[in-house]
Motif scaffolding. Structure first.
Motif, PDB file in Angstrom:
ATOM      1  N   GLN A  67     -40.169  55.891  39.140  1.00 27.82           N
ATOM      2  CA  GLN A  67     -39.801  56.331  37.796  1.00 27.82           C
ATOM      3  C   GLN A  67     -40.522  57.632  37.446  1.00 27.82           C
ATOM      4  OE1 GLN A  67     -40.093  53.284  34.747  1.00 27.82           O
ATOM      5  NE2 GLN A  67     -39.395  51.711  36.179  1.00 27.82           N
ATOM      6  N   ARG A  68     -41.817  57.740  37.826  1.00 23.96           N
ATOM      7  CA  ARG A  68     -42.575  58.969  37.572  1.00 23.96           C
ATOM      8  C   ARG A  68     -41.977  60.147  38.334  1.00 23.96           C
ATOM      9  NH1 ARG A  68     -47.790  57.482  39.593  1.00 23.96           N
ATOM     10  NH2 ARG A  68     -48.081  59.696  39.880  1.00 23.96           N
ATOM     11  N   ILE A  69     -41.572  59.900  39.582  1.00 24.36           N
ATOM     12  CA  ILE A  69     -40.957  60.961  40.387  1.00 24.36           C
ATOM     13  C   ILE A  69     -39.657  61.419  39.755  1.00 24.36           C
ATOM     14  CG2 ILE A  69     -39.857  61.433  42.613  1.00 24.36           C
ATOM     15  CD1 ILE A  69     -41.979  59.499  43.857  1.00 24.36           C
ATOM     16  N   LEU A  70     -38.839  60.474  39.347  1.00 22.14           N
ATOM     17  CA  LEU A  70     -37.560  60.793  38.716  1.00 22.14           C
ATOM     18  C   LEU A  70     -37.776  61.581  37.422  1.00 22.14           C
ATOM     19  CD1 LEU A  70     -34.615  60.213  39.437  1.00 22.14           C
ATOM     20  CD2 LEU A  70     -34.747  58.147  38.064  1.00 22.14           C
ATOM     21  N   ALA A  71     -38.772  61.177  36.637  1.00 17.65           N
ATOM     22  CA  ALA A  71     -39.084  61.876  35.384  1.00 17.65           C
ATOM     23  C   ALA A  71     -39.556  63.306  35.666  1.00 17.65           C
ATOM     24  CB  ALA A  71     -40.141  61.112  34.605  1.00 17.65           C
ATOM     25  N   ALA A  72     -40.346  63.484  36.717  1.00 14.98           N
ATOM     26  CA  ALA A  72     -40.835  64.827  37.063  1.00 14.98           C
ATOM     27  C   ALA A  72     -39.673  65.741  37.442  1.00 14.98           C
ATOM     28  CB  ALA A  72     -41.844  64.744  38.198  1.00 14.98           C
ATOM     29  N   VAL A  73     -38.714  65.218  38.196  1.00 14.08           N
ATOM     30  CA  VAL A  73     -37.550  66.025  38.581  1.00 14.08           C
ATOM     31  C   VAL A  73     -36.721  66.341  37.340  1.00 14.08           C
ATOM     32  CG1 VAL A  73     -35.433  66.085  39.959  1.00 14.08           C
ATOM     33  CG2 VAL A  73     -37.514  65.096  40.931  1.00 14.08           C
ATOM     34  N   ARG A  74     -36.553  65.355  36.472  1.00 15.06           N
ATOM     35  CA  ARG A  74     -35.766  65.563  35.252  1.00 15.06           C
ATOM     36  C   ARG A  74     -36.447  66.593  34.338  1.00 15.06           C
ATOM     37  NH1 ARG A  74     -36.151  60.885  33.281  1.00 15.06           N
ATOM     38  NH2 ARG A  74     -34.458  59.933  34.429  1.00 15.06           N
ATOM     39  N   ASP A  75     -37.762  66.487  34.189  1.00 14.82           N
ATOM     40  CA  ASP A  75     -38.497  67.394  33.307  1.00 14.82           C
ATOM     41  C   ASP A  75     -38.479  68.830  33.811  1.00 14.82           C
ATOM     42  OD1 ASP A  75     -39.046  65.220  31.732  1.00 14.82           O
ATOM     43  OD2 ASP A  75     -41.111  64.977  32.420  1.00 14.82           O
ATOM     44  N   ALA A  76     -38.308  69.021  35.124  1.00 15.75           N
ATOM     45  CA  ALA A  76     -38.287  70.375  35.690  1.00 15.75           C
ATOM     46  C   ALA A  76     -37.081  71.160  35.184  1.00 15.75           C
ATOM     47  CB  ALA A  76     -38.280  70.306  37.213  1.00 15.75           C
ATOM     48  N   GLY A  77     -36.020  70.482  34.834  1.00 18.82           N
ATOM     49  CA  GLY A  77     -34.854  71.152  34.265  1.00 18.82           C
ATOM     50  C   GLY A  77     -33.935  71.801  35.280  1.00 18.82           C
ATOM     51  N   GLY A  78     -34.238  71.693  36.533  1.00 18.25           N
ATOM     52  CA  GLY A  78     -33.387  72.275  37.565  1.00 18.25           C
ATOM     53  C   GLY A  78     -33.863  71.803  38.929  1.00 18.25           C
ATOM     54  N   PRO A  79     -33.257  72.299  39.988  1.00 13.86           N
ATOM     55  CA  PRO A  79     -33.661  71.887  41.328  1.00 13.86           C
ATOM     56  C   PRO A  79     -35.137  72.210  41.598  1.00 13.86           C
ATOM     57  CG  PRO A  79     -31.577  73.067  41.400  1.00 13.86           C
ATOM     58  CD  PRO A  79     -32.120  73.218  40.018  1.00 13.86           C
ATOM     59  N   VAL A  80     -35.821  71.260  42.226  1.00 14.04           N
ATOM     60  CA  VAL A  80     -37.253  71.425  42.501  1.00 14.04           C
ATOM     61  C   VAL A  80     -37.553  71.118  43.962  1.00 14.04           C
ATOM     62  CG1 VAL A  80     -38.058  70.924  40.168  1.00 14.04           C
ATOM     63  CG2 VAL A  80     -37.686  69.051  41.745  1.00 14.04           C
ATOM     64  N   THR A  81     -38.654  71.689  44.427  1.00  8.93           N
ATOM     65  CA  THR A  81     -39.115  71.414  45.784  1.00  8.93           C
ATOM     66  C   THR A  81     -40.018  70.191  45.762  1.00  8.93           C
ATOM     67  OG1 THR A  81     -41.089  72.780  45.557  1.00  8.93           O
ATOM     68  CG2 THR A  81     -39.073  73.872  46.361  1.00  8.93           C
ATOM     69  N   VAL A  82     -40.292  69.677  46.931  1.00  9.22           N
ATOM     70  CA  VAL A  82     -41.196  68.523  47.045  1.00  9.22           C
ATOM     71  C   VAL A  82     -42.568  68.901  46.495  1.00  9.22           C
ATOM     72  CG1 VAL A  82     -42.300  66.943  48.665  1.00  9.22           C
ATOM     73  CG2 VAL A  82     -39.929  67.617  49.028  1.00  9.22           C
ATOM     74  N   ARG A  83     -43.011  70.101  46.817  1.00  6.76           N
ATOM     75  CA  ARG A  83     -44.328  70.568  46.350  1.00  6.76           C
ATOM     76  C   ARG A  83     -44.386  70.584  44.810  1.00  6.76           C
ATOM     77  NH1 ARG A  83     -48.319  72.759  48.921  1.00  6.76           N
ATOM     78  NH2 ARG A  83     -47.063  73.226  50.761  1.00  6.76           N
ATOM     79  N   GLN A  84     -43.321  71.075  44.166  1.00 10.38           N
ATOM     80  CA  GLN A  84     -43.295  71.123  42.696  1.00 10.38           C
ATOM     81  C   GLN A  84     -43.363  69.718  42.094  1.00 10.38           C
ATOM     82  OE1 GLN A  84     -39.634  73.397  42.566  1.00 10.38           O
ATOM     83  NE2 GLN A  84     -40.693  75.114  41.546  1.00 10.38           N
ATOM     84  N   VAL A  85     -42.661  68.771  42.704  1.00 12.17           N
ATOM     85  CA  VAL A  85     -42.716  67.384  42.209  1.00 12.17           C
ATOM     86  C   VAL A  85     -44.126  66.837  42.416  1.00 12.17           C
ATOM     87  CG1 VAL A  85     -41.817  65.047  42.509  1.00 12.17           C
ATOM     88  CG2 VAL A  85     -40.266  66.990  42.633  1.00 12.17           C
ATOM     89  N   GLY A  86     -44.713  67.122  43.578  1.00 12.75           N
ATOM     90  CA  GLY A  86     -46.077  66.669  43.854  1.00 12.75           C
ATOM     91  C   GLY A  86     -47.062  67.194  42.825  1.00 12.75           C
ATOM     92  N   GLU A  87     -46.942  68.460  42.483  1.00 19.54           N
ATOM     93  CA  GLU A  87     -47.818  69.047  41.470  1.00 19.54           C
ATOM     94  C   GLU A  87     -47.607  68.374  40.116  1.00 19.54           C
ATOM     95  OE1 GLU A  87     -46.740  73.168  41.717  1.00 19.54           O
ATOM     96  OE2 GLU A  87     -47.969  73.508  43.524  1.00 19.54           O
ATOM     97  N   ALA A  88     -46.352  68.104  39.793  1.00 20.66           N
ATOM     98  CA  ALA A  88     -46.030  67.498  38.497  1.00 20.66           C
ATOM     99  C   ALA A  88     -46.593  66.084  38.359  1.00 20.66           C
ATOM    100  CB  ALA A  88     -44.522  67.478  38.283  1.00 20.66           C
ATOM    101  N   ILE A  89     -46.655  65.355  39.464  1.00 25.40           N
ATOM    102  CA  ILE A  89     -47.162  63.975  39.370  1.00 25.40           C
ATOM    103  C   ILE A  89     -48.641  63.877  39.751  1.00 25.40           C
ATOM    104  CG2 ILE A  89     -44.898  62.936  39.712  1.00 25.40           C
ATOM    105  CD1 ILE A  89     -45.718  62.245  42.575  1.00 25.40           C
ATOM    106  N   GLY A  90     -49.267  65.023  40.032  1.00 26.45           N
ATOM    107  CA  GLY A  90     -50.710  65.044  40.250  1.00 26.45           C
ATOM    108  C   GLY A  90     -51.172  64.822  41.671  1.00 26.45           C
ATOM    109  N   LEU A  91     -50.333  65.087  42.657  1.00 31.24           N
ATOM    110  CA  LEU A  91     -50.753  64.960  44.058  1.00 31.24           C
ATOM    111  C   LEU A  91     -51.502  66.215  44.497  1.00 31.24           C
ATOM    112  CD1 LEU A  91     -47.669  63.456  45.952  1.00 31.24           C
ATOM    113  CD2 LEU A  91     -49.766  62.304  45.307  1.00 31.24           C
ATOM    114  N   ASP A  92     -52.352  66.061  45.507  1.00 28.33           N
ATOM    115  CA  ASP A  92     -53.020  67.201  46.123  1.00 28.33           C
ATOM    116  C   ASP A  92     -52.009  67.845  47.068  1.00 28.33           C
ATOM    117  OD1 ASP A  92     -54.656  69.050  47.270  1.00 28.33           O
ATOM    118  OD2 ASP A  92     -55.978  67.608  48.274  1.00 28.33           O
ATOM    119  N   THR A  93     -51.346  68.891  46.601  1.00 30.58           N
ATOM    120  CA  THR A  93     -50.255  69.494  47.367  1.00 30.58           C
ATOM    121  C   THR A  93     -50.740  70.378  48.501  1.00 30.58           C
ATOM    122  OG1 THR A  93     -50.101  71.302  45.768  1.00 30.58           O
ATOM    123  CG2 THR A  93     -48.649  69.405  45.435  1.00 30.58           C
ATOM    124  N   GLY A  94     -52.040  70.604  48.591  1.00 33.81           N
ATOM    125  CA  GLY A  94     -52.579  71.399  49.677  1.00 33.81           C
ATOM    126  C   GLY A  94     -52.637  70.616  50.980  1.00 33.81           C
TER     127      GLY A  94
END
Length: 151
Positions: free
Chosen positions: A91-118
């Motif tokens: 649900q958090r992943i889906l919300a992050a994609v929805r909140d982005a307002g457009g197509p997003v990369t995996v890295r952008q979703v990771g940043e939005a949900i607080g993952l260490d994208t490095g």
């Protein structure tokens, strides 16, 4: 010759029995009608129970055993299925994609949900979850590898 008093008693008793029979016939008809109503109600409840069970089977998250470990399966998206059937992480992943307002990369979703994208090892499981959501109809995976919410 028959005694008139005995004849009178027989007539009175016959009238009482006729009244009783009429009352019992009426009561029996009421009992049969109520039994028919109960049978119809039972059929309706059985049908409703079957429909509810079928809906729950479709919408409820299913747990499968993989290597002795419980794994939650993601249901396919359907008009009657809301995203609340998804596990909280999805649900958090889906919300992050929805909140982005457009197509997003995996890295952008990771940043939005607080993952260490490095760390690439953190993004691959997320990519798998995004792909699973896309495979089940919750998201759209674009040819360029970005993800968008399905309308």
């Amino acid at each position: 010759m028959v005694d008139p008093e005995v004849t009178e008693r027989i007539s009175v008793r016959r009238a009482e029995l006729d009244d009783l029979e009429e009352h019992l016939v009426k009561q029996l008809a009421e009992v049969r009608a109520e039994r028919d109503d109960l049978a119809a109600a039972e059929r309706v409840l059985t049908r409703m129970g079957e429909q509810i069970a079928a809906e729950r089977a479709v919408t409820a998250p299913t747990v499968a055993q993989v290597g002795g470990k419980g794994v939650l399966l993601i249901p396919h998206r359907a008009p009657e299925v809301t995203e609340t059937v998804l596990p909280p992480e999805y649900q958090r992943i889906l919300a992050a994609v929805r909140d982005a307002g457009g197509p997003v990369t995996v890295r952008q979703v990771g940043e939005a949900i607080g993952l260490d994208t490095g760390v690439r090892g953190k993004l691959e499981p997320l990519r798998g979850k995004l792909t699973k959501l896309a495979d089940r109809g919750w998201l759209h995976k674009r040819p360029d590898g970005r993800f968008a919410v399905r309308p």
